[in-house]
Design an enzyme around this catalytic site. Structure first.
Site, PDB file in Angstrom:
ATOM      1  N   THR A   1       0.822  -1.222   0.000  1.00 21.62           N
ATOM      2  CA  THR A   1       0.000   0.000   0.000  1.00 21.62           C
ATOM      3  C   THR A   1       0.849   1.262   0.000  1.00 21.62           C
ATOM      4  O   THR A   1       0.497   2.250  -0.635  1.00 21.62           O
ATOM      5  CB  THR A   1      -0.919  -0.013   1.246  1.00 21.62           C
ATOM      6  OG1 THR A   1      -1.860  -1.057   1.075  1.00 21.62           O
ATOM      7  CG2 THR A   1      -1.649   1.297   1.431  1.00 21.62           C
TER       8      THR A   1
ATOM      9  N   SER B   1       1.383  -7.445  -1.151  1.00 21.24           N
ATOM     10  CA  SER B   1       2.084  -8.519  -0.426  1.00 21.24           C
ATOM     11  C   SER B   1       1.232  -9.773  -0.263  1.00 21.24           C
ATOM     12  O   SER B   1       1.768 -10.837   0.062  1.00 21.24           O
ATOM     13  CB  SER B   1       2.616  -8.029   0.921  1.00 21.24           C
ATOM     14  OG  SER B   1       1.593  -7.908   1.875  1.00 21.24           O
TER      15      SER B   1
ATOM     16  N   THR C   1       1.677  -4.511   4.092  1.00 26.03           N
ATOM     17  CA  THR C   1       1.504  -4.913   5.491  1.00 26.03           C
ATOM     18  C   THR C   1       0.883  -6.307   5.633  1.00 26.03           C
ATOM     19  O   THR C   1       1.077  -6.959   6.655  1.00 26.03           O
ATOM     20  CB  THR C   1       0.613  -3.900   6.254  1.00 26.03           C
ATOM     21  OG1 THR C   1      -0.676  -3.866   5.652  1.00 26.03           O
ATOM     22  CG2 THR C   1       1.232  -2.521   6.271  1.00 26.03           C
ATOM     23  N   ASP C   2       0.142  -6.754   4.602  1.00 24.90           N
ATOM     24  CA  ASP C   2      -0.616  -8.003   4.763  1.00 24.90           C
ATOM     25  C   ASP C   2       0.258  -9.191   5.158  1.00 24.90           C
ATOM     26  O   ASP C   2      -0.117  -9.980   6.023  1.00 24.90           O
ATOM     27  CB  ASP C   2      -1.372  -8.345   3.468  1.00 24.90           C
ATOM     28  CG  ASP C   2      -2.531  -7.394   3.201  1.00 24.90           C
ATOM     29  OD1 ASP C   2      -2.876  -6.615   4.110  1.00 24.90           O
ATOM     30  OD2 ASP C   2      -3.086  -7.436   2.087  1.00 24.90           O
TER      31      ASP C   2
HETATM   32  N1  ASP Z   1      -2.682  -5.268   0.448  1.00 23.91           N
HETATM   33  C1  ASP Z   1      -1.588  -4.428   0.892  1.00 23.91           C
HETATM   34  C2  ASP Z   1      -0.326  -5.261   0.877  1.00 23.91           C
HETATM   35  O1  ASP Z   1      -0.088  -5.996   1.786  1.00 23.91           O
HETATM   36  C3  ASP Z   1      -1.884  -3.895   2.258  1.00 23.91           C
HETATM   37  C4  ASP Z   1      -0.852  -2.961   2.813  1.00 23.91           C
HETATM   38  O2  ASP Z   1       0.265  -2.819   2.335  1.00 23.91           O
HETATM   39  O3  ASP Z   1      -1.184  -2.284   3.827  1.00 23.91           O
HETATM   40  O4  ASP Z   1       0.432  -5.189  -0.043  1.00 23.91           O
END
Ligand code: ASP
Length: 313
Positions: free
Chosen positions: A12, A54, A85-86
């Site tokens: 993200t 991710s 973050t995932d």
């Molecule tokens: N879907 C995103 C990822 O993990 C979520 C994030 O980065 O907060 O790439």
């Protein structure tokens, strides 16, 4: 000034809006332009090794990250990895396992909102990650929200809160207060720390699965994994850990899997306080058959450790 490498992997933090929602597109250099507070802190080079959500990462991407760190280890004082973050907790746990005797900071970070979004947490997180990368912490860590967390103890706890990650069963290494690191532990050591010569070992066995037990889940589910050639299973049971042994008895199927050479690790659905197989028959009997305990590891760290250990066989 210290020399820090930024490895961009997506997430993200690097996203821009599209017709299908947020997609990672900014590279490391574009991210850094938006964090002017980094000027004067260190010298930074950027390398983009992938640009993915991710949730689309696989073990081969962890291997790519570990190899990129190893390739640049001697040339830099520290490394920052921007990441979605995932699955950041999995990647941080994987690099904690793969990088051996890591004595330089390798700091994962990301954000809940894109760097270009108003009010994003990305600027603070990137500043904190570089602050940690310039510090004397050694090994793999995750900098997010107010915390600097050991690389194999991080867990994504919130889908939206800026304090998105927790440090499970271990004190955070440091807390960021007004962008300054307040150390919480004497030893500033993250994942992969060791006193020998630095090396990297990315071998993994990916035929590993987590089996989550619900009240009433029957053990025939294990047959599927046996038929599919799985080599390691993490049984995510209840409370102190173990498998049901009442009218729904998992022990015979567990024994069958163990005799077939499958490594079984008992974990818990509880977040804190770890697994204690010697407390109840559900744990004692599983252990007598050869099941092992995940101890205080998160599911992420236990799964990656199992993949890595089986990869060495
Ligand atoms: N879907 C995103 C990822 O993990 C979520 C994030 O980065 O907060 O790439």
């Amino acid at each position: 000034m210290k020399k820090i490498l930024l490895l961009g992997t997506g997430g993200t933090i690097a996203c821009v809006p599209s017709a299908y929602g947020l997609v990672p597109q900014l590279d490391g250099a574009a991210l850094l332009q938006l964090v002017p507070q980094l000027d004067g802190l260190c010298r930074i080079d950027c390398k983009q090794i992938m640009n993915l959500d991710s949730s689309n990462l696989e073990p081969r991407h962890w291997q790519q990250m570990a190899e990129a760190v190893a390739h640049n280890y001697d040339a830099y004082d520290g490394i920052v990895i921007t990441h979605g973050t995932d699955t950041m907790a999995y990647s941080a746990a994987a690099l904690s396992q793969m990088l051996q005797n890591c004595r330089k900071p390798v700091i994962f970070t990301g954000a809940q909102l894109p760097m270009q979004a108003a009010g994003s947490d990305a600027h603070a997180n990137v500043l904190h990650a570089f602050t940690a990368a310039c510090s004397d912490v050694q090994g793999v860590c995750l900098a997010f929200g107010r915390l600097l967390i050991h690389g194999s103890c991080a867990k994504k706890l919130y889908t939206q809160s800026f304090d998105g990650f927790g440090s499970v069963n271990r004190q955070p290494l440091a807390i960021f207060a007004n962008d300054v690191l307040l150390w919480q532990t004497q030893q500033r050591r993250g994942g992969g720390w060791g006193s020998g010569a630095f090396s990297v070992n990315t071998k993994l066995e990916t035929k590993v699965a987590v089996v989550k037990i619900l009240p009433g889940t029957t053990p025939d589910i294990l047959d599927f994994y046996l038929q599919q050639g799985y080599k390691g299973l993490i049984i995510e049971g209840f409370g102190a850990g173990g498998v049901p042994n009442g009218s729904n008895n998992w022990l015979p199927q567990l024994q069958k899997a163990l005799q077939a050479g499958v490594k079984i690790i008992c974990a818990t659905q509880c977040l804190y306080d770890g697994v204690h197989l010697d407390t109840y028959p559900i744990g004692v009997l599983a252990q007598r058959l050869g099941a092992q305990s995940a101890g205080y590891a998160t599911i992420e760290a236990a799964a990656v450790k199992l993949m890595w250990e089986l990869g060495q066989e």
